[in-house]
Design an enzyme around this catalytic site. Structure first.
Site, mmCIF file in Angstrom:
data_model
loop_
_atom_site.group_PDB
_atom_site.id
_atom_site.type_symbol
_atom_site.label_atom_id
_atom_site.label_comp_id
_atom_site.label_asym_id
_atom_site.label_seq_id
_atom_site.Cartn_x
_atom_site.Cartn_y
_atom_site.Cartn_z
ATOM 1 N N ILE A 76 0.832 -1.202 0.000
ATOM 2 C CA ILE A 76 0.000 0.000 0.000
ATOM 3 C C ILE A 76 0.874 1.264 0.000
ATOM 4 C CG2 ILE A 76 -1.640 1.334 1.403
ATOM 5 C CD1 ILE A 76 -2.821 -1.381 2.350
ATOM 6 N N TYR A 90 -2.102 -6.428 17.094
ATOM 7 C CA TYR A 90 -2.292 -5.604 15.890
ATOM 8 C C TYR A 90 -3.522 -4.696 16.036
ATOM 9 C CZ TYR A 90 -2.885 -4.681 10.825
ATOM 10 O OH TYR A 90 -3.036 -4.100 9.588
ATOM 11 N N LYS A 130 -3.658 -0.577 16.074
ATOM 12 C CA LYS A 130 -4.397 0.180 15.059
ATOM 13 C C LYS A 130 -5.499 1.033 15.689
ATOM 14 C CE LYS A 130 -2.152 -1.151 11.390
ATOM 15 N NZ LYS A 130 -1.308 -0.200 10.666
ATOM 16 N N GLY A 180 3.831 -0.842 8.830
ATOM 17 C CA GLY A 180 3.166 -1.665 9.844
ATOM 18 C C GLY A 180 3.512 -3.122 9.668
#
Ligand code: NAI
Length: 252
Positions: free
Chosen positions: A32, A158, A162, A95
């Site tokens: 991304i 995770y 986030k 990440g």
């Protein structure tokens, strides 16, 4: 006129009419982040990426930097500022995942994910903010995940990292909003990248059933939202979380 001078006078991109900015995308060597960097570069911005390994896309300044190391973050910003002027658009994208059920999750699994995804984003945002305040302009965009608010079995570390990005963005939005700086979050759902290629086929099939749009997303779906938040048209949007998840996280 040097690149640094251009950042001061907000000269416009002759092709698109948008203001050309100094942009930094962390974790821009693949996936991304790479797609985001390519999109900004194609639109005429001065783009830098940081990554631990791999090459930056063509036309993008690639800087080696592990965002878990404050010294490397400082050195990377200095190098980018010399080449492109102060960072005006920060996309905190780098990440990692270290998935396992909570009973098997070690302190190290927890710590590495928090240190990269949450603390790493804090490090780069903190370093970017002072020059943004001086320039009275800034766009900070954190790449979170649908699981931050939805939760996900096997991703306690995770999801926590986030979800933390939203609290950070909203607090930053309140601290520096009066200086012309926005801080927003993008929460992608399942996007086809190296990260999701590691998922088991039956898991992916199960998720597709839960996604109202019935398919995984493409990197372009995320880059379009990032470009919007960074652009002049989004100047009155701050502290927001924009889902790019095909509807998977609706209601959360
Ligand atoms: P990826 O694994 O393909 O790329 C991650 C990038 O982060 C790589 O360039 C890697 O080198 C960099 N990175 C990792 N740790 C780093 C560190 N300590 N210092 C510097 N760079 C580091 O992942 P992908 O799929 O492109 O994900 C990008 C972001 O989007 C991540 O924050 C991820 O959590 C998020 N995301 C991805 C989704 C997906 O479906 N692929 C869904 C939701 C969120």
């Amino acid at each position: 006129m040097t690149d640094a001078d251009q950042s001061q006078d907000n000269s416009t991109d002759p092709t698109g009419g948008a203001t050309a900015r100094s942009v930094l995308v962390t974790g821009g060597s693949r996936g991304i982040g790479r797609a985001i960097a390519e999109r900004f570069a194609a639109a005429g911005h001065r783009v830098a990426t940081t990554s631990r390994s791999g090459e930056a896309p063509a036309g993008v300044l690639g800087v080696r930097c592990d965002i878990t190391d404050a010294g490397q973050v400082e050195a990377a910003f200095t190098q980018i500022e010399e080449a492109h002027g102060p960072v005006e658009v920060l996309v905190a994208n780098a990440g990692i995942t270290k998935d396992t059920l909570v009973l098997r999750m070690t302190d190290e699994d927890w710590q590495q994910v928090i240190d990269t995804n949450l603390t790493g984003s804090f490090r780069v945002a903190k370093r970017a903010v002072r020059p943004m305040i001086r320039g009275r302009f800034g766009r900070i965009i954190f790449i979170s995940s649908v699981v931050g608010l939805l939760g996900s079995a096997g991703q306690v570390n995770y999801a926590a990292s986030k979800a933390g990005l939203l609290g950070m963005a909203r607090s930053l939005a309140r601290e520096v909003g009066s200086r012309g700086i926005t801080a927003n979050v993008i929460a992608p759902g399942f996007i086809e990248t190296d990260m999701t290629a590691e998922l088991a086929d039956d898991l992916v099939a199960g998720y597709k059933k839960q996604i109202p749009l019935g398919r995984l997303g493409a990197t372009e779906d995320v880059t379009a939202a990032v470009e919007f938040l960074a652009g002049d048209a989004a100047g009155y949007i701050t502290g927001a979380q924009i889902p790019v998840d095909g509807g998977l996280g609706m209601g959360h």
